[in-house]
Scaffold this active site. Structure first.
Site, PDB file in Angstrom:
ATOM      1  N   HIS A 122     -14.945   0.822  -3.191  1.00 53.15           N
ATOM      2  CA  HIS A 122     -13.876   0.032  -2.559  1.00 53.15           C
ATOM      3  C   HIS A 122     -12.926   0.886  -1.717  1.00 53.15           C
ATOM      4  CE1 HIS A 122     -14.590  -3.173  -5.900  1.00 53.15           C
ATOM      5  NE2 HIS A 122     -15.508  -3.202  -4.981  1.00 53.15           N
ATOM      6  N   ARG A 125       1.837   1.788  -3.563  1.00 55.19           N
ATOM      7  CA  ARG A 125       0.722   2.317  -4.368  1.00 55.19           C
ATOM      8  C   ARG A 125       0.412   3.762  -3.983  1.00 55.19           C
ATOM      9  NH1 ARG A 125      -3.812  -2.043  -3.642  1.00 55.19           N
ATOM     10  NH2 ARG A 125      -4.896  -0.898  -5.314  1.00 55.19           N
ATOM     11  N   GLY A 130     -13.244   0.748 -18.523  1.00 53.01           N
ATOM     12  CA  GLY A 130     -11.973   0.290 -17.987  1.00 53.01           C
ATOM     13  C   GLY A 130     -12.086  -0.681 -16.837  1.00 53.01           C
ATOM     14  N   THR A 131     -13.060  -1.591 -16.927  1.00 50.84           N
ATOM     15  CA  THR A 131     -13.149  -2.621 -15.896  1.00 50.84           C
ATOM     16  C   THR A 131     -13.290  -4.004 -16.526  1.00 50.84           C
ATOM     17  OG1 THR A 131     -14.271  -3.387 -13.892  1.00 50.84           O
ATOM     18  CG2 THR A 131     -15.668  -2.384 -15.612  1.00 50.84           C
ATOM     19  N   CYS A 179      -1.427   3.859  15.708  1.00 49.95           N
ATOM     20  CA  CYS A 179      -2.353   4.963  15.992  1.00 49.95           C
ATOM     21  C   CYS A 179      -1.719   5.941  16.976  1.00 49.95           C
ATOM     22  CB  CYS A 179      -3.635   4.400  16.587  1.00 49.95           C
ATOM     23  SG  CYS A 179      -4.774   5.645  17.203  1.00 49.95           S
ATOM     24  N   TYR A 182       0.826  -1.214   0.000  1.00 49.39           N
ATOM     25  CA  TYR A 182       0.000   0.000   0.000  1.00 49.39           C
ATOM     26  C   TYR A 182       0.861   1.266   0.000  1.00 49.39           C
ATOM     27  CZ  TYR A 182      -4.347  -2.504   0.094  1.00 49.39           C
ATOM     28  OH  TYR A 182      -5.406  -3.292  -0.297  1.00 49.39           O
ATOM     29  N   CYS A 239      -4.071   5.572  20.514  1.00 48.92           N
ATOM     30  CA  CYS A 239      -4.182   4.355  21.326  1.00 48.92           C
ATOM     31  C   CYS A 239      -3.094   3.332  21.025  1.00 48.92           C
ATOM     32  CB  CYS A 239      -5.558   3.720  21.129  1.00 48.92           C
ATOM     33  SG  CYS A 239      -5.671   2.750  19.609  1.00 48.92           S
TER      34      CYS A 239
HETATM   35  C1  BV8 Z   1     -17.832  -9.151  -0.639  1.00 53.55           C
HETATM   36  C2  BV8 Z   1      -9.807  -2.382  -3.000  1.00 53.55           C
HETATM   37  C3  BV8 Z   1     -19.553  -9.717   0.918  1.00 53.55           C
HETATM   38  C4  BV8 Z   1      -8.548  -2.883  -2.371  1.00 53.55           C
HETATM   39  C5  BV8 Z   1     -10.834  -4.222  -4.273  1.00 53.55           C
HETATM   40  C6  BV8 Z   1     -19.694 -13.635  -6.466  1.00 53.55           C
HETATM   41  C7  BV8 Z   1     -19.051 -14.431  -7.381  1.00 53.55           C
HETATM   42  C8  BV8 Z   1     -17.658 -14.698  -7.218  1.00 53.55           C
HETATM   43  C9  BV8 Z   1     -16.907 -14.142  -6.160  1.00 53.55           C
HETATM   44  C10 BV8 Z   1     -17.566 -13.346  -5.264  1.00 53.55           C
HETATM   45  C11 BV8 Z   1     -18.943 -13.112  -5.404  1.00 53.55           C
HETATM   46  N1  BV8 Z   1     -19.299 -12.298  -4.381  1.00 53.55           N
HETATM   47  C12 BV8 Z   1     -18.201 -12.030  -3.604  1.00 53.55           C
HETATM   48  C13 BV8 Z   1     -17.145 -12.664  -4.126  1.00 53.55           C
HETATM   49  C14 BV8 Z   1     -15.797 -12.596  -3.607  1.00 53.55           C
HETATM   50  C15 BV8 Z   1     -15.014 -11.368  -4.100  1.00 53.55           C
HETATM   51  C16 BV8 Z   1     -14.836 -11.399  -5.601  1.00 53.55           C
HETATM   52  O1  BV8 Z   1     -15.564 -10.777  -6.357  1.00 53.55           O
HETATM   53  N2  BV8 Z   1     -13.783 -12.130  -6.015  1.00 53.55           N
HETATM   54  C17 BV8 Z   1     -13.430 -12.144  -7.474  1.00 53.55           C
HETATM   55  C18 BV8 Z   1     -11.912 -12.069  -7.594  1.00 53.55           C
HETATM   56  C19 BV8 Z   1     -13.989 -13.351  -8.126  1.00 53.55           C
HETATM   57  N3  BV8 Z   1     -15.690 -10.123  -3.709  1.00 53.55           N
HETATM   58  C20 BV8 Z   1     -15.444  -9.644  -2.463  1.00 53.55           C
HETATM   59  O2  BV8 Z   1     -14.743 -10.200  -1.644  1.00 53.55           O
HETATM   60  C21 BV8 Z   1     -16.135  -8.334  -2.122  1.00 53.55           C
HETATM   61  N4  BV8 Z   1     -16.748  -8.386  -0.823  1.00 53.55           N
HETATM   62  O3  BV8 Z   1     -18.312  -9.860  -1.493  1.00 53.55           O
HETATM   63  O4  BV8 Z   1     -18.355  -8.991   0.623  1.00 53.55           O
HETATM   64  C22 BV8 Z   1     -19.101 -10.843   1.649  1.00 53.55           C
HETATM   65  C23 BV8 Z   1     -18.515 -10.612   2.892  1.00 53.55           C
HETATM   66  C24 BV8 Z   1     -18.203 -11.742   3.645  1.00 53.55           C
HETATM   67  C25 BV8 Z   1     -18.343 -13.034   3.076  1.00 53.55           C
HETATM   68  C26 BV8 Z   1     -18.905 -13.186   1.776  1.00 53.55           C
HETATM   69  C27 BV8 Z   1     -19.297 -12.080   1.068  1.00 53.55           C
HETATM   70  C28 BV8 Z   1     -15.092  -7.172  -1.991  1.00 53.55           C
HETATM   71  C29 BV8 Z   1     -14.462  -6.914  -3.306  1.00 53.55           C
HETATM   72  C30 BV8 Z   1     -13.599  -5.631  -3.215  1.00 53.55           C
HETATM   73  C31 BV8 Z   1     -12.142  -5.956  -3.063  1.00 53.55           C
HETATM   74  N5  BV8 Z   1     -11.320  -4.750  -3.144  1.00 53.55           N
HETATM   75  N6  BV8 Z   1     -10.073  -3.084  -4.280  1.00 53.55           N
HETATM   76  C32 BV8 Z   1      -7.310  -2.509  -3.162  1.00 53.55           C
HETATM   77  O5  BV8 Z   1      -7.441  -1.923  -4.261  1.00 53.55           O
HETATM   78  O6  BV8 Z   1      -6.215  -2.757  -2.639  1.00 53.55           O
HETATM   79  S1  BV8 Z   1     -11.215  -5.009  -5.766  1.00 53.55           S
HETATM   80  C33 BV8 Z   1     -10.095  -4.342  -6.944  1.00 53.55           C
HETATM   81  O7  BV8 Z   1      -9.978  -5.330  -7.963  1.00 53.55           O
HETATM   82  C34 BV8 Z   1     -10.560  -3.083  -7.657  1.00 53.55           C
HETATM   83  O8  BV8 Z   1     -11.214  -2.193  -6.797  1.00 53.55           O
HETATM   84  C35 BV8 Z   1     -11.476  -3.650  -8.740  1.00 53.55           C
HETATM   85  O9  BV8 Z   1     -12.763  -3.895  -8.232  1.00 53.55           O
HETATM   86  C36 BV8 Z   1     -10.812  -4.987  -9.058  1.00 53.55           C
HETATM   87  C37 BV8 Z   1      -9.943  -4.870 -10.276  1.00 53.55           C
HETATM   88  O10 BV8 Z   1     -10.805  -4.848 -11.381  1.00 53.55           O
HETATM   89  P1  BV8 Z   1     -10.665  -3.651 -12.468  1.00 53.55           P
HETATM   90  O11 BV8 Z   1     -10.703  -2.338 -11.772  1.00 53.55           O
HETATM   91  O12 BV8 Z   1     -11.654  -3.934 -13.500  1.00 53.55           O
HETATM   92  O13 BV8 Z   1      -9.154  -3.814 -13.007  1.00 53.55           O
HETATM   93  P2  BV8 Z   1      -8.541  -4.980 -13.922  1.00 53.55           P
HETATM   94  O14 BV8 Z   1      -7.067  -4.794 -13.888  1.00 53.55           O
HETATM   95  O15 BV8 Z   1      -9.134  -6.288 -13.572  1.00 53.55           O
HETATM   96  O16 BV8 Z   1      -9.085  -4.635 -15.396  1.00 53.55           O
HETATM   97  C38 BV8 Z   1      -8.677  -3.431 -16.003  1.00 53.55           C
HETATM   98  C39 BV8 Z   1      -9.486  -3.348 -17.295  1.00 53.55           C
HETATM   99  O17 BV8 Z   1      -9.155  -2.096 -17.915  1.00 53.55           O
HETATM  100  C40 BV8 Z   1      -9.148  -4.458 -18.301  1.00 53.55           C
HETATM  101  O18 BV8 Z   1     -10.357  -4.957 -18.844  1.00 53.55           O
HETATM  102  C41 BV8 Z   1      -8.326  -3.729 -19.386  1.00 53.55           C
HETATM  103  O19 BV8 Z   1      -8.558  -4.268 -20.679  1.00 53.55           O
HETATM  104  C42 BV8 Z   1      -8.897  -2.317 -19.281  1.00 53.55           C
HETATM  105  N7  BV8 Z   1      -7.987  -1.238 -19.716  1.00 53.55           N
HETATM  106  C43 BV8 Z   1      -6.629  -1.233 -19.711  1.00 53.55           C
HETATM  107  N8  BV8 Z   1      -6.170  -0.018 -20.186  1.00 53.55           N
HETATM  108  C44 BV8 Z   1      -7.288   0.734 -20.460  1.00 53.55           C
HETATM  109  C45 BV8 Z   1      -8.444  -0.041 -20.147  1.00 53.55           C
HETATM  110  N9  BV8 Z   1      -9.705   0.418 -20.304  1.00 53.55           N
HETATM  111  C46 BV8 Z   1      -9.845   1.686 -20.805  1.00 53.55           C
HETATM  112  N10 BV8 Z   1      -8.780   2.498 -21.107  1.00 53.55           N
HETATM  113  C47 BV8 Z   1      -7.497   2.057 -20.961  1.00 53.55           C
HETATM  114  N11 BV8 Z   1      -6.488   2.874 -21.273  1.00 53.55           N
HETATM  115 ZN    ZN Z   2      -6.440   4.035  17.864  1.00 55.89          ZN
END
Ligand code: BV8
Ligand code: ZN
Length: 258
Positions: A119, A70, A188-189, A148, A67, A151
């Site tokens: 997020h 980043r 971009g997702t 902290c 972190y 604390c």
């Molecule tokens: C949760 C913050 C409830 C931290 C992030 C259902 C099905 C399957 C799995 C799950 C489900 N429900 C829940 C899950 C589990 C999990 C999940 O989804 N896992 C995935 C991997 C399958 N979800 C969770 O855990 C979520 N919480 O469900 O809570 C719960 C609670 C308890 C018990 C059960 C359930 C929490 C998810 C959030 C995690 N935190 N980020 C940090 O950043 O350090 S997620 C992080 O990854 C980002 O925020 C973002 O969401 C993700 C990355 O995706 P993108 O942003 O799309 O980036 P990526 O690199 O993948 O793609 C980039 C794209 O851009 C590409 O397509 C590329 O072609 C394109 N691109 C490139 N250049 C360009 C471009 N586009 C345009 N212009 C350009 N120039």
């Molecule tokens: Zn504290």
């Protein structure tokens, strides 16, 4: 200059509510590595491996190094024309909002006002014991695993880790925006992280015209009404230009009081 279908321009020209849903791709042209893209030595880790509580409990030093890295990368970059185009859209449309998965705060730094952060935000940190906020300046000055000031508890970044719930307010606003959109732009997702990735189809199921902007196809592409293939920093400014041209032409054709 990309060209746009008449249907897209007509749809957007008469749209009342437009929502932009963004991922790491919109910040790629600013120099922020995407999750699936390369990020030097950190590429050997899958984000899911570091962005979760178990990893933090096991090795808080490593997770904080990631972190801190980043935070420094993001502090040195600027919003790009893709972010700026969304600021212009907020002026152009009656109702416009940005739903972002990004924690880089670049939408706000670009000037967007209505931003729903699903997020979290890498510019915020808090104590896991007492909840006291800590600034990036404080945590980066401390280094290591920051503590902290009041604390002594362990401080963590104010971001949503895998397995953690999304902030309720932001999520509720995002769902309402998706359900009431005339046009929903998915920009971009890779649309693989849930529940965020469910929003584009929720919007489409509620009647929105679903437009995807990405250089590569994603699991969403087959369901999108329009796939604008290319970088957001090129496509979005061109789209804004085409919309402003259309509105100017309409204005000329139908002067007020016409
Ligand atoms: C949760 C913050 C409830 C931290 C992030 C259902 C099905 C399957 C799995 C799950 C489900 N429900 C829940 C899950 C589990 C999990 C999940 O989804 N896992 C995935 C991997 C399958 N979800 C969770 O855990 C979520 N919480 O469900 O809570 C719960 C609670 C308890 C018990 C059960 C359930 C929490 C998810 C959030 C995690 N935190 N980020 C940090 O950043 O350090 S997620 C992080 O990854 C980002 O925020 C973002 O969401 C993700 C990355 O995706 P993108 O942003 O799309 O980036 P990526 O690199 O993948 O793609 C980039 C794209 O851009 C590409 O397509 C590329 O072609 C394109 N691109 C490139 N250049 C360009 C471009 N586009 C345009 N212009 C350009 N120039
Ligand atoms: Zn504290």
């Amino acid at each position: 200059m990309p060209d746009f279908s008449d249907r897209l321009i007509a749809c957007m020209a008469q749209a009342n509510r437009v929502t932009a849903f963004t991922g790491a791709g919109i910040s790629a042209e600013s120099g922020v590595p995407t999750f699936r893209g390369t990020d030097g030595l950190w590429s050997k880790f899958r984000p899911e491996e570091l962005a979760n509580m178990d990893a933090f409990m096991r090795n808080p030093q490593l997770v904080w190094e990631w972190y801190a890295h980043r935070k420094r990368v993001i502090a040195d970059v600027q919003p790009n024309p893709g972010h700026i185009a969304l600021v212009r859209m907020e002026e152009f449309f009656t109702h416009f909002g940005v739903i972002t998965q990004n924690i880089d705060n670049l939408h706000r730094r670009a000037g967007s006002r209505t931003v729903y952060e699903l997020h979290g935000n890498i510019e915020r940190n808090y104590c896991m014991e007492c909840g006291k906020p800590a600034t990036n300046e404080e945590v980066l000055r401390q280094g290591g695993v920051p503590r902290c000031g009041s604390c002594g508890g362990v401080v963590r970044p104010d971001v949503v880790w895998f397995g953690e719930m999304l902030p309720e307010d932001e999520w509720d606003h995002a769902v309402r925006a998706a359900e009431s959109s005339d046009v929903f732009l998915s920009i971009g997702t890779s649309a693989v992280v849930y529940p965020a990735a469910s929003l584009p189809l929720l919007a489409k199921d509620h009647g929105a015209y679903l437009v995807e902007v990405n250089p590569e196809p994603t699991p969403l592409t087959d369901r999108a009404d329009e796939f604008l293939q290319g970088p957001a920093g090129v496509i979005l400014p061109a789209l804004m230009h085409a919309l402003e041209e259309t509105r100017a032409a309409d204005g000329a054709a139908h002067p007020p009081g016409d």
